[in-house]
Scaffold this motif. Structure first.
Motif, PDB file in Angstrom:
ATOM      1  N   ILE A  39       0.817  -1.219   0.000  1.00 29.83           N
ATOM      2  CA  ILE A  39       0.000   0.000   0.000  1.00 29.83           C
ATOM      3  C   ILE A  39       0.847   1.264   0.000  1.00 29.83           C
ATOM      4  CG2 ILE A  39      -2.081  -0.974   1.003  1.00 29.83           C
ATOM      5  CD1 ILE A  39      -1.170  -0.025   3.698  1.00 29.83           C
ATOM      6  N   SER A  40       2.118   1.150   0.293  1.00 36.62           N
ATOM      7  CA  SER A  40       2.999   2.319   0.246  1.00 36.62           C
ATOM      8  C   SER A  40       3.593   2.525  -1.144  1.00 36.62           C
ATOM      9  CB  SER A  40       4.135   2.175   1.259  1.00 36.62           C
ATOM     10  OG  SER A  40       4.894   1.002   1.004  1.00 36.62           O
ATOM     11  N   ASP A  41       3.329   1.607  -2.075  1.00 39.74           N
ATOM     12  CA  ASP A  41       3.866   1.717  -3.440  1.00 39.74           C
ATOM     13  C   ASP A  41       2.985   2.618  -4.292  1.00 39.74           C
ATOM     14  OD1 ASP A  41       5.901  -0.050  -2.842  1.00 39.74           O
ATOM     15  OD2 ASP A  41       4.800  -1.811  -3.562  1.00 39.74           O
ATOM     16  N   TYR A  42       3.635   3.373  -5.181  1.00 39.15           N
ATOM     17  CA  TYR A  42       2.874   4.162  -6.163  1.00 39.15           C
ATOM     18  C   TYR A  42       2.652   3.315  -7.406  1.00 39.15           C
ATOM     19  CZ  TYR A  42       1.697   7.548  -9.748  1.00 39.15           C
ATOM     20  OH  TYR A  42       1.069   8.204 -10.773  1.00 39.15           O
ATOM     21  N   TYR A 101      -1.938   3.745   7.800  1.00 32.80           N
ATOM     22  CA  TYR A 101      -1.790   4.038   6.364  1.00 32.80           C
ATOM     23  C   TYR A 101      -3.073   4.607   5.771  1.00 32.80           C
ATOM     24  CZ  TYR A 101       2.259   0.910   6.752  1.00 32.80           C
ATOM     25  OH  TYR A 101       3.434   0.319   7.109  1.00 32.80           O
ATOM     26  N   ARG A 102      -4.004   5.020   6.615  1.00 35.97           N
ATOM     27  CA  ARG A 102      -5.351   5.347   6.154  1.00 35.97           C
ATOM     28  C   ARG A 102      -5.395   6.438   5.091  1.00 35.97           C
ATOM     29  NH1 ARG A 102      -8.684   7.357  11.169  1.00 35.97           N
ATOM     30  NH2 ARG A 102     -10.225   7.740   9.514  1.00 35.97           N
ATOM     31  N   HIS A 103      -4.375   7.293   5.008  1.00 35.99           N
ATOM     32  CA  HIS A 103      -4.387   8.375   4.015  1.00 35.99           C
ATOM     33  C   HIS A 103      -3.723   7.954   2.701  1.00 35.99           C
ATOM     34  CE1 HIS A 103      -6.043  11.048   6.963  1.00 35.99           C
ATOM     35  NE2 HIS A 103      -5.033  10.842   7.782  1.00 35.99           N
ATOM     36  N   ALA A 104      -3.235   6.722   2.634  1.00 37.78           N
ATOM     37  CA  ALA A 104      -2.674   6.227   1.370  1.00 37.78           C
ATOM     38  C   ALA A 104      -3.799   6.060   0.356  1.00 37.78           C
ATOM     39  CB  ALA A 104      -1.967   4.893   1.600  1.00 37.78           C
ATOM     40  N   ASN A 105      -3.507   6.345  -0.922  1.00 40.09           N
ATOM     41  CA  ASN A 105      -4.533   6.256  -1.951  1.00 40.09           C
ATOM     42  C   ASN A 105      -5.126   4.857  -2.039  1.00 40.09           C
ATOM     43  OD1 ASN A 105      -6.021   7.357  -4.289  1.00 40.09           O
ATOM     44  ND2 ASN A 105      -4.782   5.913  -5.459  1.00 40.09           N
ATOM     45  N   ASN A 126      -8.243   4.387  -0.068  1.00 39.23           N
ATOM     46  CA  ASN A 126      -9.454   5.122  -0.429  1.00 39.23           C
ATOM     47  C   ASN A 126     -10.366   4.141  -1.164  1.00 39.23           C
ATOM     48  OD1 ASN A 126     -11.279   7.193  -0.821  1.00 39.23           O
ATOM     49  ND2 ASN A 126     -10.283   7.914  -2.691  1.00 39.23           N
TER      50      ASN A 126
END
Length: 279
Positions: A48-51, A208-212, A215
């Motif tokens: 989840i931290s990957d773009y 990590y709730r603000h990671a895209n 959403n």
């Protein structure tokens, strides 16, 4: 799964959220048993931290297809992420890069006016995109408005570029059910996710709730439960309602495509015949 086994080919996942390995329950990712039965690409390959983006997905899938077509006449891509499927079938549109002035202006307007006001503005400026965009996703709503204001044209107009030509034929198969049956299955699916531990899965991801990637249906609602905004029962009902709305949005998006042939999911033999007749 049955089509992949029939054709003796792997499955190429086109669900953008199933690519994140931390989101197994909430995205109904393929089980370990299913992964053993049929090889899957693009499942649990990201954190989840990957773009990652639809443009990157298009490039990765096209590279994979070149390899798969050396050993088979078929490749099978499946999923519900509309932008990712369009990226592979039609190519990524040449959408202008937003200038910094416009970006900062829209960022400020989102903070001051709120998402609801910007969604209403998008409805006025680009009603066609309003019908298909995720109206609960600030990033997508704001980006569409950025393009509208910066260019004086609709976001939709940039998504109607000439389709890219491929060295292969695309056969599109849509699956749909009676609306009442579909909704009942969605509700049961959410209940099963809760039973399997969705609440704990979401709780473990709160940092990590603000990671895209988060959403996403199921997680957004549970974060509100953790914040005390809703109780658990209300959060679950919200997940069900928002999932039903998303299903309608998916159908609206895909039914615009005249080349899509629709089947009931149980009509496997009809689907096989349709594929065979399009060789």
């Amino acid at each position: 799964m049955e089509l992949a086994q029939w054709l003796n080919i792997p499955i190429i996942n086109a669900d953008s959220r199933q690519m994140f390995r931390e989101l197994k329950i909430g995205t109904a990712a393929p089980t370990d048993k299913q992964l053993q039965q049929v090889r899957h690409y693009f499942v649990g390959n990201l954190s989840i931290s990957d773009y990652y983006s639809a443009s990157m997905y298009e490039q990765d899938v096209n590279k994979l297809l070149a390899e798969l077509f050396t050993t088979s006449n078929y490749a099978l891509l499946t999923g519900g992420s509309m932008m990712y499927i369009d990226a592979v079938c039609n190519g990524i549109d040449d959408i202008p890069t937003v200038d910094e002035t416009t970006r900062q202006l829209m960022k400020q307007r989102l903070a001051e006016e709120g998402l609801e006001a910007l969604v209403e503005e998008l409805k006025q400026l680009d009603p066609e995109h309003y019908e298909v965009v995720d109206r609960q996703n600030p990033r997508r709503v704001v980006h569409a408005l950025e393009i509208c204001h910066m260019t004086g044209k609709t976001y939709t107009s940039f998504r109607k570029a000439e389709k890219k030509q491929h060295p292969f034929q695309i056969v599109k198969i849509g699956l749909n059910r009676d609306r009442s049956e579909l909704y009942e299955r969605i509700n049961l699916r959410v209940d099963k996710m809760i039973q399997k531990g969705l609440v704990d899965e979401a709780r473990n991801l709160t940092s990590y709730r603000h990671a895209n990637a988060l959403n996403t249906l199921g997680y957004k609602e549970l974060f509100n439960y953790f914040d005390g905004i809703w109780n658990l029962d209300e959060a679950i009902e919200r997940i069900k309602g928002n999932t039903r709305r998303y299903a309608r949005k998916q159908l609206t998006w895909f039914k615009r495509d005249a080349t899509m042939r629709w089947f009931h999911p149980n009509d496997v033999e009809l689907i096989k015949n349709y594929i065979s007749n399009n060789e």
